[in-house]
Design a protein around this motif. Structure first.
Motif, mmCIF file in Angstrom:
data_model
loop_
_atom_site.group_PDB
_atom_site.id
_atom_site.type_symbol
_atom_site.label_atom_id
_atom_site.label_comp_id
_atom_site.label_asym_id
_atom_site.label_seq_id
_atom_site.Cartn_x
_atom_site.Cartn_y
_atom_site.Cartn_z
ATOM 1 N N ASP A 116 -6.763 2.478 0.428
ATOM 2 C CA ASP A 116 -7.400 3.679 -0.101
ATOM 3 C C ASP A 116 -8.228 3.373 -1.347
ATOM 4 O O ASP A 116 -8.309 2.220 -1.806
ATOM 5 C CB ASP A 116 -6.358 4.776 -0.352
ATOM 6 C CG ASP A 116 -5.371 4.429 -1.471
ATOM 7 O OD1 ASP A 116 -5.663 3.543 -2.295
ATOM 8 O OD2 ASP A 116 -4.302 5.071 -1.524
ATOM 9 N N GLN A 118 -7.619 4.082 -4.307
ATOM 10 C CA GLN A 118 -6.783 3.765 -5.466
ATOM 11 C C GLN A 118 -6.320 2.311 -5.445
ATOM 12 O O GLN A 118 -5.470 1.920 -6.224
ATOM 13 C CB GLN A 118 -5.559 4.698 -5.493
ATOM 14 C CG GLN A 118 -5.902 6.179 -5.569
ATOM 15 C CD GLN A 118 -6.684 6.537 -6.809
ATOM 16 O OE1 GLN A 118 -6.300 6.159 -7.927
ATOM 17 N NE2 GLN A 118 -7.781 7.256 -6.637
ATOM 18 N N LYS A 168 -5.591 8.827 5.905
ATOM 19 C CA LYS A 168 -5.525 9.673 4.714
ATOM 20 C C LYS A 168 -6.040 11.072 5.020
ATOM 21 O O LYS A 168 -7.102 11.246 5.616
ATOM 22 C CB LYS A 168 -6.348 9.045 3.597
ATOM 23 C CG LYS A 168 -6.250 9.775 2.261
ATOM 24 C CD LYS A 168 -7.006 9.032 1.181
ATOM 25 C CE LYS A 168 -6.872 9.734 -0.162
ATOM 26 N NZ LYS A 168 -7.569 8.978 -1.238
ATOM 27 N N ASN A 171 -5.888 13.451 -1.307
ATOM 28 C CA ASN A 171 -5.299 12.614 -2.358
ATOM 29 C C ASN A 171 -3.785 12.704 -2.433
ATOM 30 O O ASN A 171 -3.153 11.913 -3.140
ATOM 31 C CB ASN A 171 -5.891 12.980 -3.715
ATOM 32 C CG ASN A 171 -7.331 12.530 -3.845
ATOM 33 O OD1 ASN A 171 -7.744 11.563 -3.202
ATOM 34 N ND2 ASN A 171 -8.109 13.237 -4.663
#
Length: 236
Positions: A116, A118, A168, A171
């Protein structure tokens, strides 16, 4: 517009005609996973990666491919994760460690990888807990799928129940395609939520259409399922 198609097979240098996954990397190379080796295609010729002496990929059965923001290729195999750095022509590995289960993946069979924004690599291992590997600080975090799958009455009705694909949602949430149905994971609370099943078997693909709010999951026998977020409906 005229499109010309070309079929590439073992005659052209592909390691195996049983193709399992694709990835086009940031440099324009096409990576092709197969049941017998990893292939890099430059538009003209193949370079094949198989296990061998010295620094090489760990296993020839390729289940999934992903690229991180450093340009490294992450390869999900039947023997852990092999990570290839093209700049150094060097392989690194993420493998189970029986002496330190909290500092390794829980199973050598890896079905899927999702990296992802992050810089977290979500590593889907067979049967065991879902692994979130924080790449920058090399830290492992686990979400307790094994406990949930044994406690949910529908999932636990058969002996084998594993996550096989992850996508995903936002968030905070992820969609999980399992051998028993579609599951939602809240990564803040660590809670799993079963959304629907009606089958038992391997999953070959999972896609999320965020604009339409629909999740599509494909089974091995060409069975397609859809979950509609707005009305919480799951159906074939």
């Amino acid at each position: 517009v005229y499109h010309k198609a070309r079929i590439l097979t073992q005659r052209d240098g592909l390691s195996d005609n049983r193709v399992t996954c694709f990835l086009e990397d940031s440099r324009g190379y096409m990576w092709i996973g197969s049941r017998n080796g990893l292939n890099r295609y430059d538009g003209h010729a193949f370079r094949v990666f198989r296990p061998g002496a010295g620094n090489s990929i760990r296993n020839e059965v390729i289940n999934d491919l992903e690229e991180d923001n450093r340009g490294r290729i992450w390869v999900a195999t039947m023997e852990g994760v092999s990570i290839y750095d093209p700049a150094r022509n060097h392989w690194e590995y993420i493998l189970p460690n029986p002496d330190s289960s909290l500092l390794s993946i829980p199973n050598s069979i890896v079905w899927n990888i999702e990296i992802d924004d992050q810089d977290i690599a979500w590593i889907v291992c067979d049967v065991f807990d879902l692994t979130a590997y924080h790449i920058r600080d090399k830290r492992f975090q686990f979400y307790h799928w094994k406990k949930f799958s044994h406690e949910d009455p529908y999932i636990s009705a058969v002996a084998y129940h594993s996550i096989q694909r992850i996508v995903k949602a936002n968030n905070r949430e992820y969609w999980l395609a399992t051998t028993r149905g579609l599951v939602n994971l809240d990564i803040v609370t660590g809670k799993f939520r079963f959304l629907g099943g009606g089958y038992n078997g391997d999953v070959t693909d999972l896609q999320y259409d965020a604009k339409e709010g629909k999740v599509f999951k494909k089974k091995k026998k060409n069975e397609l399922y859809c979950y509609e977020e707005k009305i919480s409906r799951y159906q074939p």
